[in-house]
Design a protein around this motif. Structure first.
Motif, PDB file in Angstrom:
ATOM      1  N   GLY A 117       0.522  -1.078   0.354  1.00 64.04           N
ATOM      2  CA  GLY A 117      -0.163  -0.454  -0.112  1.00 64.04           C
ATOM      3  C   GLY A 117       0.977   1.030  -0.034  1.00 64.04           C
ATOM      4  N   CYS A 118       0.471   2.536   0.872  1.00 61.60           N
ATOM      5  CA  CYS A 118       1.313   3.469   1.073  1.00 61.60           C
ATOM      6  C   CYS A 118       2.243   3.354   1.849  1.00 61.60           C
ATOM      7  CB  CYS A 118       0.478   4.624   0.871  1.00 61.60           C
ATOM      8  SG  CYS A 118       1.353   6.044   0.655  1.00 61.60           S
ATOM      9  N   TRP A 119       2.704   3.531   1.740  1.00 57.36           N
ATOM     10  CA  TRP A 119       3.780   2.435   3.305  1.00 57.36           C
ATOM     11  C   TRP A 119       4.553   3.778   3.282  1.00 57.36           C
ATOM     12  CZ3 TRP A 119       5.096   0.321  -0.568  1.00 57.36           C
ATOM     13  CH2 TRP A 119       6.227   0.244  -2.080  1.00 57.36           C
ATOM     14  N   GLU A 175      -1.832  -7.541  -5.221  1.00 59.66           N
ATOM     15  CA  GLU A 175      -1.220  -6.237  -5.881  1.00 59.66           C
ATOM     16  C   GLU A 175      -0.511  -4.833  -5.974  1.00 59.66           C
ATOM     17  OE1 GLU A 175      -5.929  -5.942  -5.714  1.00 59.66           O
ATOM     18  OE2 GLU A 175      -4.633  -7.319  -5.925  1.00 59.66           O
ATOM     19  N   GLN A 176      -1.132  -4.953  -4.109  1.00 62.16           N
ATOM     20  CA  GLN A 176      -0.548  -3.154  -3.604  1.00 62.16           C
ATOM     21  C   GLN A 176       0.951  -3.713  -2.942  1.00 62.16           C
ATOM     22  OE1 GLN A 176      -2.962  -0.831  -1.596  1.00 62.16           O
ATOM     23  NE2 GLN A 176      -5.070  -0.796  -2.263  1.00 62.16           N
ATOM     24  N   ASP A 226       0.665 -13.206   5.036  1.00 57.37           N
ATOM     25  CA  ASP A 226      -0.780 -13.475   4.894  1.00 57.37           C
ATOM     26  C   ASP A 226      -1.092 -11.956   4.426  1.00 57.37           C
ATOM     27  OD1 ASP A 226      -0.517 -15.672   5.273  1.00 57.37           O
ATOM     28  OD2 ASP A 226      -0.720 -15.521   7.599  1.00 57.37           O
ATOM     29  N   LEU A 227      -0.748 -10.655   4.922  1.00 58.20           N
ATOM     30  CA  LEU A 227      -1.118  -9.656   4.319  1.00 58.20           C
ATOM     31  C   LEU A 227      -1.018  -9.292   2.942  1.00 58.20           C
ATOM     32  CD1 LEU A 227      -1.883  -6.309   4.984  1.00 58.20           C
ATOM     33  CD2 LEU A 227       0.507  -6.226   5.462  1.00 58.20           C
ATOM     34  N   VAL A 228      -0.043  -9.680   2.838  1.00 56.21           N
ATOM     35  CA  VAL A 228       0.450  -9.819   1.049  1.00 56.21           C
ATOM     36  C   VAL A 228      -0.925 -10.001   0.245  1.00 56.21           C
ATOM     37  CG1 VAL A 228       2.011 -10.187  -0.914  1.00 56.21           C
ATOM     38  CG2 VAL A 228       2.483  -9.128   1.270  1.00 56.21           C
TER      39      VAL A 228
END
Length: 281
Positions: free
Chosen positions: A111-113, A264-265, A257-259
């Motif tokens: 995402g937008c880290w 796509e993010q 797990d998050l990915v």
């Protein structure tokens, strides 16, 4: 030139910014760019069970999100922290920041880290680890735009580690992006999507040494420039075995797990497996 590009994207409303970013990503996909080749290799490595058409669809979506990440950099960096915060539509898990334990933010390249530390540092000081750039002018620009107000940057070296440890002792937040290949020093080979990847050991070492609470932290990029959803989730990355290898494997599994929730993010145009995968083929 870089300054001009950042200012150009900073002037746009987020919806237009992300629209142009999408077009940049679509160009990267259609032009058979180096980014596309790297993303293609990573998607093949991590999602071998997807049909080729599904892999291609994920590659395209990933590059579009990559384009948004490029265009939003100016929007995030050149905006004030309070302006950045206006684009956080929802925050989940902020109550986990209230703890007697030291807190480490585990921030994957998802995402937008860039916005995570800026927004969270409005209320509490944060020290973020980063990898210094080779070119002095780019390094100075990075520090100028990242290190402001309550956000301090710590370089990925001995001095930076000392700075992180000092922040922990002062009961300040620290943030680490642990999902890039740091080279042989300070790393172990650990599975990530079923393939061994060189993975940072620093985060798990700090967590175990300081009995720290680890919060998986990410800002999900909403569609059509509608903003971001900020999330903080407690995760357990310290294994029962107590070995560095087992701890890092747990950390990688948390990131994986998050990915998988929105692949796509994730930052797929980075050579995550460069120690074990040939990206030239």
């Amino acid at each position: 030139m870089i300054n001009f590009i950042l200012k150009f994207f900073a002037m746009m409303p987020l919806r237009l910014n992300h629209l142009i970013g999408s077009l940049i990503g679509y160009y990267l996909y259609m032009s058979d760019s180096d980014s596309k080749k790297i993303v293609h290799k990573n998607i093949q490595t991590c999602f071998p069970n997807l049909a080729k058409s599904e892999q291609q669809d994920l590659i395209k979506k990933s590059l579009i999100e990559t384009g948004k990440g490029l265009s939003e950099s100016g929007f995030i960096w050149l905006g004030s922290f309070k302006d950045n915060a206006k684009h956080i539509t929802k925050t989940n898990g902020s109550e986990h920041l209230n703890s007697d334990q030291p807190i480490i933010l585990l921030v994957p390249h998802f995402g937008c880290w860039e916005i995570t530390g800026r927004v969270l540092s409005i209320d509490t000081p944060i020290t973020f680890l980063y990898k210094p750039l080779r070119k002095a002018k780019q390094e100075a620009l990075l520090i100028k735009n990242r290190q402001k107000q309550g956000l301090t940057m710590a370089s990925a070296d001995k001095k930076g580690v000392i700075k992180l440890q000092r922040a922990i002792k002062n009961k300040e937040l620290i943030g680490i992006l642990p999902d890039q290949d740091p080279g042989e020093e300070g790393s172990v080979l650990a599975p990530f999507f079923g393939t061994n990847a060189r993975s940072m050991t620093l985060l798990v070492k700090l967590a175990r040494k300081n009995n720290a609470k680890v919060l998986l932290t990410w800002a999900f990029r909403l569609p059509k420039g509608k903003g971001y959803e900020l999330n903080l989730q407690p995760v357990d990355i310290l294994s029962e075995q107590g070995s560095i290898e087992a701890d890092v494997a747990l950390m990688n599994q948390v990131i994986e797990d998050l990915v998988k929730t929105q692949p796509e993010q994730y930052l797929w145009n980075y050579k995550r497996f460069k120690s074990v995968v040939d990206y030239s083929s």
